[in-house]
Design a protein around this motif. Structure first.
Motif: not given
Length: 236
Positions: A54-65, A75-82
Motif C-alpha cells: 500500500x502506497x501512502x501518497x495517493x490522490x482522493x484517499x491517502x494510504x493511511x486513510x 495485513x499491510x506492507x506500506x510503500x512510500x518515499x516518506x
C-alpha cells in the motif's frame, strides 16, 4: 512460501517494479493491481489477499486513510518515499514499511519478514490449540514466568510496552499490543486501540464501557462489532 497479495499505488512504474520483484524472487501470487484507493476498496470486497502493498501518497484517499477503512485483519506492507509516516503506520496491521526507491536488497529483507510473519501466524491444529490454550510464558527480567490465561483480566497498551493485569499483579511486557492480539483467541478480544480484555472476567457492559473488577474500559467503534459478536453468543 505461497502467499497472495495486491499492489495499491498510483504510480505505474512503482507498481511494475514491485510486480517484477515479486515474480522474480518469490512464489507469491499478485492477485491484482490498483491505482487508487477507491479501486482498491472495490477489489478487496471481492478478493481476500494474504496482504497488500500500500502506497501512502495517493490522490482522493491517502494510504493511511485507506488503511483506516480496512478490516483490522488486513495485513499491510506500506510503500512510500516518506519516512515520517513510519511510526503512524504501525497503528494498523503493518508487517513492514518499505521506503522508495525499493532496492532488491531491501525487498529481500521484507520478503523474509513477511514470510516469517505468516509462518508465525499459521492457524494452529486442534492438538496445538488444546496444548497451548491455558497458559503461556512471560519474560520478566531474566526469568520466564508461567501465566495461566484464565487469570488474566486484560492487557493495556502503554507506548512501547503492554501491561498485563491479573487480580494479584501487573506485569510489563515489552511487546506491541497488536502482536499480542495476533496470538490470542477468544475469550480474549480487542476492544480498543489500548485494550484487550478477557471476556470471562467481565462483570458488566454498560454505555460502551466494560467493567472488570474496579477497572472501566472503553469500547471503541473500531472493535465494537467484533466484540459484540463474541458477547452475543452468551446473551440469553
Amino acid at each position: 512460501m505461497s502467499l497472495s497479495c495486491i499492489i495499491i499505488d498510483d504510480e505505474p512504474n512503482a507498481v511494475n517494479l514491485l510486480e517484477v520483484l515479486v515474480h522474480q524472487n518469490t512464489k507469491w501470487q499478485v492477485l491484482g493491481k490498483c491505482y487508487d484507493a477507491l479501486e482498491a476498496i472495490a477489489f478487496l470486497k471481492e478478493n481476500k489477499p494474504d496482504f497488500i502493498f500500500l502506497d501512502i501518497n495517493m490522490p482522493q484517499l491517502s494510504g493511511m486513510e485507506l488503511a483506516g477503512l480496512l478490516s483490522h485483519q488486513t495485513k499491510i506492507v506500506f510503500t512510500t518515499a516518506y519516512s515520517e509516516y513510519a511510526a503512524e503506520s504501525y497503528t494498523f496491521q503493518t508487517i513492514d514499511y518499505l521506503l522508495k526507491p525499493i532496492t532488491l536488497k531491501r525487498f529481500l529483507a521484507a520478503m523474509q519478514k513477511i514470510e516469517q510473519y505468516f509462518e508465525n501466524h499459521q492457524p494452529k491444529t486442534n492438538e496445538q490449540a488444546t496444548a497451548g490454550s491455558n497458559y503461556f510464558f512471560v519474560k520478566s527480567g531474566k526469568v520466564l514466568r508461567k501465566i495461566l490465561l484464565e487469570e488474566i483480566q486484560y492487557f493495556e497498551g502503554e507506548k512501547e510496552y503492554v501491561r498485563m493485569v491479573t487480580p494479584m499483579e501487573q506485569i510489563l511486557i515489552y511487546r506491541r499490543l497488536k502482536d499480542i492480539d495476533d496470538q490470542l483467541q477468544p475469550p480474549f478480544v480487542r476492544v480498543h486501540n489500548s485494550y484487550i480484555v478477557n471476556t470471562k472476567q467481565i462483570n458488566k457492559i454498560q454505555d460502551n464501557h466494560i467493567y472488570i473488577a474496579n477497572k472501566q474500559i472503553p469500547i471503541s467503534e473500531k472493535f465494537k462489532d467484533k466484540f459484540m459478536a463474541v458477547i452475543q453468543q452468551r446473551i440469553f
